[in-house]
Design an enzyme around this catalytic site. Structure first.
Site, PDB file in Angstrom:
ATOM      1  N   GLU A  33       1.581  -0.613  -5.028  1.00 21.22           N
ATOM      2  CA  GLU A  33       0.581   0.405  -5.338  1.00 21.22           C
ATOM      3  C   GLU A  33       1.357   1.710  -5.350  1.00 21.22           C
ATOM      4  OE1 GLU A  33      -3.196   2.963  -3.856  1.00 21.22           O
ATOM      5  OE2 GLU A  33      -1.539   2.471  -2.556  1.00 21.22           O
ATOM      6  N   ASP A  78       0.837  -1.198   0.000  1.00 26.18           N
ATOM      7  CA  ASP A  78       0.000   0.000   0.000  1.00 26.18           C
ATOM      8  C   ASP A  78       0.878   1.257   0.000  1.00 26.18           C
ATOM      9  OD1 ASP A  78      -2.810   0.976   0.347  1.00 26.18           O
ATOM     10  OD2 ASP A  78      -1.977   1.893   2.144  1.00 26.18           O
TER      11      ASP A  78
HETATM   12  C1  GLC Z   1      -4.358   2.924  -0.773  1.00 26.72           C
HETATM   13  C2  GLC Z   1      -5.576   2.064  -0.630  1.00 26.72           C
HETATM   14  C3  GLC Z   1      -6.718   2.920  -0.181  1.00 26.72           C
HETATM   15  C4  GLC Z   1      -6.360   3.549   1.141  1.00 26.72           C
HETATM   16  C5  GLC Z   1      -5.047   4.299   1.046  1.00 26.72           C
HETATM   17  C6  GLC Z   1      -4.517   4.648   2.405  1.00 26.72           C
HETATM   18  O1  GLC Z   1      -4.497   3.878  -1.768  1.00 26.72           O
HETATM   19  O2  GLC Z   1      -5.839   1.406  -1.833  1.00 26.72           O
HETATM   20  O3  GLC Z   1      -7.910   2.198  -0.089  1.00 26.72           O
HETATM   21  O4  GLC Z   1      -7.376   4.434   1.507  1.00 26.72           O
HETATM   22  O5  GLC Z   1      -4.056   3.513   0.439  1.00 26.72           O
HETATM   23  O6  GLC Z   1      -4.042   3.506   3.040  1.00 26.72           O
END
Ligand code: GLC
Length: 543
Positions: free
Chosen positions: A284, A225
């Site tokens: 991500e 994340d």
């Molecule tokens: C990422 C996740 C999202 C979350 C954010 C903060 O973007 O996909 O759902 O709100 O991180 O952790």
């Protein structure tokens, strides 16, 4: 001769092919290079105990659906102990399962059951921030001497009444919150998600230990994340110009995509490799260009990064082609396969973004034809639309709450899945569903679509079966992707033994048949020499 193609006919036509049975026998450690990975948003997948919230046992009970769908792996969104300020992306204990979702024995049983079905399991790790309820942050609140693992600063202004810099939270408002004792702390997301200070050695040590904990339990990898956010520019400098939300992913920012973040990913890669067995890390990451994004998947860093440029691309064939070309070129430059994704738990479902089910089905076939790995978000295989009329009182997205409803459309893609039946909760569980499901979703349920040759579920099943049987689909090593001339509004590309057409024109279009049609998102008419492609359709061809 004119004939109609349907998913079921094609599925049976391809059943003679040598389909593999799942990750268990996939090409060993490189399984991920062309894997189809299914995202389970645990809270909304399936509820086993009737509290209206999906759980790990619910996932386990429904694994046969995923095995039959034909995916290679499952990615589970956070199920750790959490106050749920942001759907579990606010973790208070990284080594324990929140009672809402079950316990560690459920996680263990789920991994074992998935592996028995040939499915790999990827879990989320949230290293940019903890929950405000994490023991480290609770200690920091009590004792200023215990603040170094986070970013605490004095404020600006005569009495420190102004935030330490001009950074904004991704969820709206300032990225800083002030404590009663006068110090401010940084949270790029909600105030309940304080950012960790990765310069502090204990932070890196703790996360290495957390990774080992889940790897020892048998998981096959991590979705990382906010993998671009863990390192902040020294001195936390001001950005200096407004509208930060529009800069994310397009311009360099002092809190995202800092070069030093790659050191962390290198150390994680070494840790993953030390376990063997094809354990992977998926970033991500938001970076200003495809080239910058490719840095996250250099050979000594993570294995994959989500390709959000593809997800963000509008229904415009020229732009789609550009994004595909640039994505392939950028990842090729570092020797990594590309990933493709259309939907996830943070964006409006692509059926609704693109404006129709026809386009959603066509986009899915386009995505699944491209070389590399594809991510399928739960419910897209059912053709679910975004739920756009949720009552405000039902919404949970912190972005919605922090921006007075201006933002935070993320609840509408998180509505619990319909499995069977004609009334809510449509087999989601023995109780209700934590977000209200629309009337009429019975027709979209797994049970209703199973066996219907025109259904989106059978289209995905047939597509994934063909993908296993035809190396020209998916496998990056099979050979290059070549664009062929096509009428305006039409995309036509070939890969070894395979061709793909996409017609985005508002009317059907005729062209020479590139081969023998094997699957189509809408019925195509062909006499063997020419083909009439319907509007907003994608067709796969064997050559
Ligand atoms: C990422 C996740 C999202 C979350 C954010 C903060 O973007 O996909 O759902 O709100 O991180 O952790």
């Amino acid at each position: 001769m004119t004939h109609e193609l349907t998913a079921s006919r094609l599925a049976s036509a391809s059943s003679n092919a040598t389909a593999s049975t799942g990750a268990g026998d996939a090409a060993g450690d490189a399984w991920w290079r062309d894997a189809v990975i299914y995202q389970v948003y645990v809270r909304s997948f399936a509820d086993s105990d009737g509290d209206g919230v999906g759980d790990l046992r619910g996932v386990r009970e429904h694994l046969p659906h995923l095995a039959r769908l034909g995916v290679d792996a499952v990615w589970l969104t956070p199920f750790y102990v959490s106050p749920q300020a942001d759907g579990g992306y606010d973790v208070a204990d990284y080594r324990a399962v929140d009672p809402l979702f079950g316990d560690l024995s459920d996680a263990d049983a789920l991994v074992t059951a998935a592996h028995a079905l040939g499915l790999r399991v990827i879990v989320d790790v949230v290293p940019n921030h903890t929950s405000a309820e994490h023991p480290w942050f609770r200690a920091a609140l009590r004792d200023p001497a215990a603040r170094a693992r986070y970013h605490f600063r004095p404020g600006r202004g005569a009495s420190g009444e102004l935030p330490p810099n001009d950074w904004e939270s991704v969820f709206g408002g300032p990225a800083w919150t002030r404590l009663p004792d006068g110090d401010w702390y940084l949270h790029l997301f909600a105030p309940e998600q304080p950012d960790l200070n990765w310069d502090h050695p204990e932070v890196a040590e703790e996360f290495a230990s957390v990774l080992r904990f889940w790897l020892d339990l048998g998981i096959d990898g991590f979705r990382v994340d906010v993998a671009h956010g863990m390192v902040k520019a020294p001195g936390l400098p001001d950005i200096g110009h407004g509208a930060q939300a529009t800069l994310i992913g397009t311009e360099p920012l002092p809190f995202f995509d800092q070069d030093a973040v790659h050191e962390i990913h290198r150390s994680w890669r070494r840790l993953l490799d030390s376990y063997g067995g094809g354990r992977i890390g998926v970033a991500e990451a938001w970076a200003p260009t495809s080239e910058r994004l490719a840095l996250y998947v250099r050979p000594d860093e993570l294995h994959q990064a989500f390709n959000f440029r593809f997800l963000n691309c509008p229904w415009d064939p020229a732009r789609m082609r550009t994004v595909i070309d640039e994505s392939l070129a950028a990842t090729a430059s570092v020797g990594a396969p590309t990933t493709w994704v259309l939907s996830n738990h943070d964006v409006v479902r692509h059926r609704t973004r693109y404006g129709s089910l026809d386009r959603a089905r066509a986009a899915a076939l386009l995505m699944l034809a491209l070389p590399g790995s594809a991510y399928v978000y739960q419910g897209e295989e059912l053709g679910l639309p975004e739920v756009t009329d949720l009552p405000d009182a039902a919404r949970r997205d912190p972005a919605f709450l922090r921006t007075a409803g201006q933002d935070g459309l993320r609840d509408g893609c998180r509505v619990p899945l319909p499995w069977a039946g004609t009334e809510p909760p449509y087999g989601f569980g023995p109780g209700g569903a934590w977000l209200p499901q629309p009337a009429g979703w019975g027709d979209l349920s797994v049970a209703a679509q199973t066996g219907d040759p025109h259904s989106t579920l059978e289209l995905y099943r047939a597509a994934l079966e063909l993908r296993r049987a035809m190396p020209g689909l998916g496998a990056p090593e099979a050979g290059p992707l070549t664009w062929l001339p096509a009428p305006e509004g039409v995309l036509l590309f070939t890969r070894p033994g395979f061709a793909c057409t996409l017609n985005t024109r508002p009317a059907p279009v005729e062209l020479p048949a590139p081969g023998r049609p094997v699957l189509s998102s809408a019925p195509v008419e062909t006499d063997g020499r020419t083909v009439r492609l319907p509007t907003d359709s994608c067709t796969w061809w064997a050559m």
